[in-house]
Design an enzyme around this catalytic site. Structure first.
Site, PDB file in Angstrom:
ATOM      1  N   ASP A  24      -3.956  -8.079   4.285  1.00 42.14           N
ATOM      2  CA  ASP A  24      -2.967  -7.921   3.220  1.00 42.14           C
ATOM      3  C   ASP A  24      -3.180  -6.606   2.493  1.00 42.14           C
ATOM      4  OD1 ASP A  24      -1.955 -10.361   3.799  1.00 42.14           O
ATOM      5  OD2 ASP A  24      -3.033 -11.425   2.201  1.00 42.14           O
TER       6      ASP A  24
ATOM      7  N   GLU B 119      -6.357 -11.322   9.138  1.00 43.42           N
ATOM      8  CA  GLU B 119      -6.896 -12.167   8.087  1.00 43.42           C
ATOM      9  C   GLU B 119      -6.068 -13.455   7.998  1.00 43.42           C
ATOM     10  OE1 GLU B 119      -6.004 -10.152   4.468  1.00 43.42           O
ATOM     11  OE2 GLU B 119      -6.591 -11.823   3.203  1.00 43.42           O
TER      12      GLU B 119
ATOM     13  N   ASP C 167      -3.473  -5.901  -0.523  1.00 41.17           N
ATOM     14  CA  ASP C 167      -3.874  -6.094  -1.921  1.00 41.17           C
ATOM     15  C   ASP C 167      -5.398  -5.963  -2.026  1.00 41.17           C
ATOM     16  OD1 ASP C 167      -4.835  -8.339  -0.749  1.00 41.17           O
ATOM     17  OD2 ASP C 167      -3.596  -9.759  -1.867  1.00 41.17           O
TER      18      ASP C 167
ATOM     19  N   ASP D 160      -7.785  -8.179  -2.389  1.00 44.15           N
ATOM     20  CA  ASP D 160      -8.508  -9.097  -1.506  1.00 44.15           C
ATOM     21  C   ASP D 160      -8.488  -8.599  -0.071  1.00 44.15           C
ATOM     22  OD1 ASP D 160      -9.476 -10.892  -3.219  1.00 44.15           O
ATOM     23  OD2 ASP D 160      -7.996 -12.483  -2.808  1.00 44.15           O
TER      24      ASP D 160
END
Ligand code: 0RA
Length: 649
Positions: free
Chosen positions: A511, A433, A513, A515
């Site tokens: 990541d 990403e 998290d 998102d």
């Protein structure tokens, strides 16, 4: 065990029994698939299947399953009870025969309708052989009988222990810890299977109770399943978060040439095809003759209706089979007496006679439906025309992409940092990403076998986009080009030349998290819809970057969750009052190249999670829910899970 029993005469029969059970214990995977989570749960399904058979024969209404405190399993039913009388040929109780002789389960009762059965259909004696302890109790003819076994060996002859006014069979078994990698049962896995079984076999009460856990009211955690309308409700459940274009689910329940055929289908406003098929309650992931029969019946009937209705007059191109299945959610369930399973995972039905039986059933019932419901029929045909039009546009877009990639020499995308190794079985590609994390990964990787493809931010939600949009999307084109497989839809087997795949590990790295997990889900949805064979063949993985870095002087340690962090802090302090610096990684971008190598890329230390599809219907539902229009269920799911459904650690 009593002396008396131990000294029983060792007859040829006994030796045969032992040899059978021994074979199962020697090669358990041959009988139950594997000795991991799947095999462990398979034992439960095998026992339940016997009770389902009894229910299908019309003698049982309730099947209850318990995960006991010690991780043993109890399955009870209110059927007729396994016969306990003398089995003439074997010279012992029929109950003992069923429990100890391979493939004896129920088969001696010729009249019975034995069609259910786990993937391997091995029978309860297999479960017995793989259990350190098993106890069976039968209520029958006013009496209660019991027998116990250790690794399949009876500890005493079947004995009477009381009287009863009920009938039924109770089995409790403890999976053998010396056989299985892990013997802890997962409530959710059993729940998913029971729900599926309830839909596949309407009007049976199924329940599962977890005696290891209590809810807020102090009751054991329990789920109950019952479906009055079977597949009709199954399809409605799968399509809960999609918008139907029909007023009701189309439902077919009949029998043709001795093959019971049940089909439920509905069209929704999406562009994806969700057709799942079952034979004898087994999910046939690879399809087969019943699926072919369904497709043939559907295509022929709809085509004929559309032609005759004159709705196709203005169409300038041919309609293909796929067009009839865009936005279609359907379940096909057939019961076959002697199923022949083929294919890589033995989940492809081979019986030729089934194609015609299903195709004719579907044609008959659907023709009737279309005539009775002209308004709905028109909506379906219009949907098909839309699909054909879109496919025509998509083909043009796809041809353009493929022609271009031939023109640019290697055809590899400019953003790809490829590896030098050419043997796909040694190569890995990380889909990363963002350009900045991509840059770090490029520096941190081992360029011999690890390739990096950075992806820009959000990738297209393929669940909601039309096909030509998918093929025009830059990031998606780059992925296809880098992977080396050609662009195709999920049942375009002729086009998805998977043998050209350039990497045998395709790793999604985002990541840690919300998102990041959303982006990972988008990517997995894309793989699920357009590159499903990659998942099925075990090529797709998820990287697990650490969440924390703990520092005390030169002592640096990484942690992947809060428990680990707290333990590690204690350890680093060693009872002293010293300061440990805690760094929370918010994204991959906060790590430098060598940290990323140490924690996430280096095969020696990293953990890759392999993405698997254990239950295709459930996976489909989860993906459509996660990616569909309705935000609340998605948010609830992401918050509740943070990790993924259908992922094996
Ligand atoms: C064969 C014959 C009969 C019952 C069963 C099998 C049977 C097996 C299982 C396994 C779990 N629960 C079960 N319930 C029944 C009965 C034949 C008769 O009573 O006439």
């Amino acid at each position: 065990m009593s002396e008396e029993n131990k000294n029983q005469e060792y007859s040829a029969d006994n030796i045969q029994v032992l040899e059978g059970l021994e074979a199962v214990r020697k090669r358990p995977a041959m009988y139950i698939g594997d000795i991991g989570m799947k095999g462990l749960h398979h034992l439960v399904y095998e026992v339940i299947d016997n009770s389902i058979d009894e229910a299908l024969a019309g003698h049982c209404t309730h099947i209850d399953c318990f995960i006991n405190e010690n991780n043993s399993i109890t399955v009870t039913d209110n059927g007729r009870g396994i016969p306990t009388g003398m089995h003439e040929k074997e010279g012992k109780s029929a109950l003992e025969v069923v429990m100890t002789i391979l493939h004896a389960g129920g088969k001696f009762d010729k009249g019975s309708y034995k069609v259910s059965g786990g993937l391997h259909g091995v029978g309860v004696s297999c479960v017995n052989a793989l259990s350190s302890d098993l106890r069976v109790e039968v209520h029958r003819e006013g009496k209660i009988f019991e027998q116990e076994y250790k690794i399949g060996v009876p500890q005493y002859d079947v004995r009477e222990i009381g009287t009863t006014d009920k009938t039924g069979t109770f089995v409790t078994f403890q999976p053998d810890a010396s056989i299985f990698e892990d013997t802890v049962y997962h409530f959710d896995i059993v729940v998913a299977r029971l729900r599926e079984l309830a839909y596949l076999n309407k009007r049976i009460n199924l329940s599962i109770t977890d005696k290891r856990r209590k809810d807020d009211e102090g009751e054991f955690v329990k789920e109950e399943f019952y479906s009055e309308e079977g597949l009709k409700e199954f399809v409605a459940f799968l399509d809960e978060t999609r918008d139907s274009i029909l007023e009701e689910v189309i439902y077919i329940d009949g029998e043709k040439d001795g093959v019971p055929v049940e089909v439920a289908m509905v069209y929704n406003t999406s562009y994806t095809e969700n057709v799942h098929s079952y034979v004898n309650n087994i999910n046939t992931q690879e399809g087969g003759t019943h699926l072919a029969g369904f497709k043939r019946g559907l295509t022929r009937t709809l085509k004929k209706y559309a032609d005759e209705s004159g709705l196709l007059k203005k169409l300038k191109f041919e309609i293909s089979g796929d067009d009839f299945r865009e936005g279609l959610t359907a379940i096909i369930s057939v019961k076959v007496m002697e199923p022949q399973f083929e294919g890589q995972t033995k989940t492809k039905l081979g019986n030729k006679e089934v194609t015609t039986a299903v195709s004719q059933s579907v044609s008959d019932m659907l023709t009737f439906y279309l005539e009775e419901n002209p308004e709905q029929a028109k909506r379906i045909v219009q949907k098909v025309i839309l699909a054909a039009t879109a496919r025509n546009a998509a083909n043009k877009a796809r041809e353009l992409v493929q022609r271009k990639s031939v023109l640019t020499g290697s055809g590899l995308p400019g953003k790809l940092s490829d590896c030098s190794e050419k043997d796909p079985s040694k190569c890995e590609i990380f889909l990363v990403e963002g350009d900045s994390a991509g840059g770090t990964a490029k520096q941190g990787r081992d360029r011999h076998f690890q390739a990096i493809l950075p992806l820009r931010g959000k990738i297209l939600n393929v669940e909601k986009a039309m096909q030509h949009k998918v093929f025009e999307n830059e990031e998606i084109k780059n992925m296809f080009k880098a992977l080396g497989v050609s662009i195709g839809t999920l049942d375009d087997e002729r086009e998805l030349n998977i043998e050209k795949l350039r990497y045998h590990k395709v790793v999604v790295m985002t990541d840690a998290d919300i998102d990041g997990s959303h982006i990972a889900t988008l990517l997995l949805t894309f793989f699920f819809r357009f590159l499903k064979p990659l998942i099925e063949q075990g090529y797709v993985y998820i990287a697990t970057p650490p969440l924390y870095l703990l520092k005390r002087g030169k002592d640096h340690r990484y942690c992947w969750d809060e428990d680990q962090r707290d333990l590690m802090i204690q350890e680093m302090k060693g009872g002293k009052d010293v300061n440990v610096i805690i760094q929370r990684y918010k994204g991959l971008g906060e790590m430098n190249a060598s940290q990323l190598w140490d924690t996430t890329l280096n095969p020696e230390f990293r953990t890759l999670k392999q993405v698997t599809i254990d239950n295709a219907a459930e996976a489909d539902r989860v993906f459509s829910m996660l990616m569909g229009d309705e935000v609340p269920p998605r948010r609830a799911f992401i918050e509740a899970n943070a990790k993924y459904a259908n992922i094996d650690a």
